[in-house]
Design a protein around this motif. Structure first.
Motif, PDB file in Angstrom:
ATOM      1  N   SER B  40       9.308 -13.885 -52.220  1.00  0.00           N
ATOM      2  CA  SER B  40      10.709 -13.775 -52.631  1.00  0.00           C
ATOM      3  C   SER B  40      11.245 -12.347 -52.712  1.00  0.00           C
ATOM      4  CB  SER B  40      10.878 -14.423 -54.000  1.00  0.00           C
ATOM      5  OG  SER B  40      10.174 -13.671 -54.978  1.00  0.00           O
ATOM      6  N   LEU B  41      10.363 -11.387 -52.945  1.00  0.00           N
ATOM      7  CA  LEU B  41      10.754  -9.990 -53.224  1.00  0.00           C
ATOM      8  C   LEU B  41      11.796  -9.937 -54.347  1.00  0.00           C
ATOM      9  CD1 LEU B  41      10.968  -8.323 -49.679  1.00  0.00           C
ATOM     10  CD2 LEU B  41       9.072  -8.264 -51.291  1.00  0.00           C
ATOM     11  N   HIS B  42      11.688 -10.856 -55.291  1.00  0.00           N
ATOM     12  CA  HIS B  42      12.641 -10.956 -56.397  1.00  0.00           C
ATOM     13  C   HIS B  42      12.437  -9.807 -57.386  1.00  0.00           C
ATOM     14  CE1 HIS B  42      14.557 -12.659 -59.996  1.00  0.00           C
ATOM     15  NE2 HIS B  42      15.298 -13.334 -59.132  1.00  0.00           N
ATOM     16  N   ARG B  43      13.562  -9.156 -57.750  1.00  0.00           N
ATOM     17  CA  ARG B  43      13.452  -7.977 -58.623  1.00  0.00           C
ATOM     18  C   ARG B  43      12.905  -8.314 -60.011  1.00  0.00           C
ATOM     19  NH1 ARG B  43      19.387  -5.946 -58.295  1.00  0.00           N
ATOM     20  NH2 ARG B  43      19.689  -8.161 -58.045  1.00  0.00           N
ATOM     21  N   GLY B  44      13.324  -9.470 -60.531  1.00  0.00           N
ATOM     22  CA  GLY B  44      12.859  -9.870 -61.867  1.00  0.00           C
ATOM     23  C   GLY B  44      11.350 -10.074 -61.889  1.00  0.00           C
ATOM     24  N   ILE B  45      10.829 -10.724 -60.847  1.00  0.00           N
ATOM     25  CA  ILE B  45       9.375 -10.954 -60.763  1.00  0.00           C
ATOM     26  C   ILE B  45       8.671  -9.602 -60.658  1.00  0.00           C
ATOM     27  CG2 ILE B  45       7.502 -11.998 -59.407  1.00  0.00           C
ATOM     28  CD1 ILE B  45       9.400 -14.201 -58.570  1.00  0.00           C
ATOM     29  N   PHE B  48       8.643  -7.943 -64.053  1.00  0.00           N
ATOM     30  CA  PHE B  48       7.756  -8.731 -64.921  1.00  0.00           C
ATOM     31  C   PHE B  48       6.289  -8.393 -64.613  1.00  0.00           C
ATOM     32  CE2 PHE B  48       5.206 -12.647 -65.455  1.00  0.00           C
ATOM     33  CZ  PHE B  48       5.442 -12.917 -66.786  1.00  0.00           C
ATOM     34  N   SER B  97      12.956  -6.606 -67.273  1.00  0.00           N
ATOM     35  CA  SER B  97      12.926  -7.802 -66.426  1.00  0.00           C
ATOM     36  C   SER B  97      13.940  -8.844 -66.919  1.00  0.00           C
ATOM     37  CB  SER B  97      11.512  -8.402 -66.378  1.00  0.00           C
ATOM     38  OG  SER B  97      11.191  -9.021 -67.601  1.00  0.00           O
ATOM     39  N   LEU B  98      14.340  -8.738 -68.200  1.00  0.00           N
ATOM     40  CA  LEU B  98      15.313  -9.683 -68.748  1.00  0.00           C
ATOM     41  C   LEU B  98      16.751  -9.196 -68.600  1.00  0.00           C
ATOM     42  CD1 LEU B  98      13.531 -10.569 -72.136  1.00  0.00           C
ATOM     43  CD2 LEU B  98      13.645 -12.002 -70.116  1.00  0.00           C
ATOM     44  N   TYR B 100      17.806  -6.577 -66.193  1.00  0.00           N
ATOM     45  CA  TYR B 100      18.099  -5.801 -64.978  1.00  0.00           C
ATOM     46  C   TYR B 100      19.356  -6.286 -64.252  1.00  0.00           C
ATOM     47  CZ  TYR B 100      16.514  -9.524 -61.938  1.00  0.00           C
ATOM     48  OH  TYR B 100      16.419 -10.722 -61.285  1.00  0.00           O
ATOM     49  N   ARG B 101      19.661  -7.584 -64.379  1.00  0.00           N
ATOM     50  CA  ARG B 101      20.847  -8.133 -63.713  1.00  0.00           C
ATOM     51  C   ARG B 101      22.134  -7.490 -64.225  1.00  0.00           C
ATOM     52  NH1 ARG B 101      20.054 -13.353 -61.142  1.00  0.00           N
ATOM     53  NH2 ARG B 101      17.943 -14.036 -61.604  1.00  0.00           N
ATOM     54  N   THR B 107      23.110  -6.165 -54.769  1.00  0.00           N
ATOM     55  CA  THR B 107      22.731  -5.560 -53.494  1.00  0.00           C
ATOM     56  C   THR B 107      21.841  -4.325 -53.671  1.00  0.00           C
ATOM     57  OG1 THR B 107      24.841  -4.421 -53.599  1.00  0.00           O
ATOM     58  CG2 THR B 107      24.715  -6.333 -52.141  1.00  0.00           C
TER      59      THR B 107
END
Lengths: 91, 225
Positions: B40-45, B48, B97-98, B100-101, B107
């Motif tokens: 996923s390259l998800h930033r939250g993961i 974390f 991680s909680l 960052y959004r 982007t």
């Protein structure tokens, strides 16, 4: 209400889902369906090809189509789990 | 032999064992989430995983700290500062991680999650806290910073649980884990200030810490099996 911008993961899911539904799809049709700018679309497609999520097929008339590779199928299956993980950890 | 003297006599073995358990749990969390991140390259993961990577490194340093502190006081100071630094960074990553959004745009994507303009601020803060701790010979700066971090993280996880708890069952455990984390840091501060690092009390705090890490491991295993 402002529509929520799609996360990277959602964009990839949408592209792969569209290819899966169509089995084979032309680049222009996929670009319209993906709802991305041509520049962003190119970046995503290049990445998906390099990661072997999708395949670019060129026939004898030089017509290009995209199809889903095994890794792409795997991702769509994993997507639900990853999405659930992200939601459950509040990430 | 009383339990108290048993603990005091075997302090080194117990500390090493404790560090090893936490370190193993953290490495398991990092390894188990590797596939999710790579897909996923998800930033939250990513943040974390960084949190638990830093916790793992911190406790590995603590283990070494236990070995080298017996040989030289100089090594003890160096390892003590490193332990503090990694532990503080881990807390910052967990909180980040909680949130960052709210800080990064969708982007915005940094190649490195360990050193980018936003994370750099955390590095500076962690460095300052650990240096101050060293200069004043106290862990209080670290305790206060982590109490603040865990208090914020607990509130965020409570809000998440209240909002989405019905559909996302693990949010309840996340909140409980944060509560344990906050409790452990608060008790650590109290034991240091009021009970002169009482070893028996520290064992109890250690157990709360293990529960904190086990809750996360449980969640990760649940979703990655």
């Amino acid at each position: 209400m402002v529509a929520k911008k799609r996360e990277r993961l959602d964009v990839i899911r949408d592209i792969l889902q569209t290819i899966k539904q169509n089995r084979e799809i032309k680049p222009t049709r996929l670009l319209y369906a993906s709802n991305l700018s041509p520049q962003m679309f190119k970046e995503y497609i290049n990445e998906l090809i390099s990661k072997k999520f999708i395949k670019l097929d060129i026939d004898e008339k030089e017509k290009k189509t995209f199809s889903l590779a095994k890794k792409g199928h795997d991702f769509l299956q994993e997507y639900r789990v990853i999405e659930s993980f992200i939601e459950n950890f509040g990430l | 032999m009383s339990l108290y003297s048993l603990i005091v006599e075997n302090k080194f073995i117990l500390e090493a064992f404790y560090a090893l358990i936490i370190c193993s749990i953290c490495m398991l969390i990092v390894l188990k989430t590797d596939k999710f991140y790579k897909l996923s390259l998800h930033r939250g993961i990513r943040y974390f995983r960084n949190a638990f990577f830093f916790y793992g490194v911190a406790f590995a340093v603590r283990y070494l700290f236990g070995i080298f502190s017996d040989f030289s006081l100089h090594y003890a100071f160096v390892f003590g500062m490193m332990f503090e630094y990694f532990l503080i960074m881990a807390g910052f990553f967990l909180l980040y991680s909680l949130i960052y959004r709210k800080i990064e745009s969708p982007t915005e994507y940094y190649k490195s999650s360990l050193l980018n303009p936003k994370i750099f601020v955390f590095h500076i803060m962690a460095l300052m806290i650990s240096v101050f701790g060293y200069l004043w010979q106290t862990y209080s700066f670290m305790f206060f910073s982590q109490i603040a971090v865990f208090f914020c993280a607990m509130i965020i996880s409570l809000v998440n649980h209240k909002r989405y708890g019905k559909q996302r069952k693990f949010l309840k455990f996340y909140f409980i884990a944060m509560f344990f984390g906050l409790a452990a840091w608060t008790l650590n501060l109290l034991v240091a200030l009021l009970f002169n690092w009482n070893p028996a009390l520290l064992i109890n705090i250690g157990m709360i810490n293990v529960i904190f890490f086990l809750l996360f491991l449980y969640g990760v295993i649940k979703f990655t099996k």
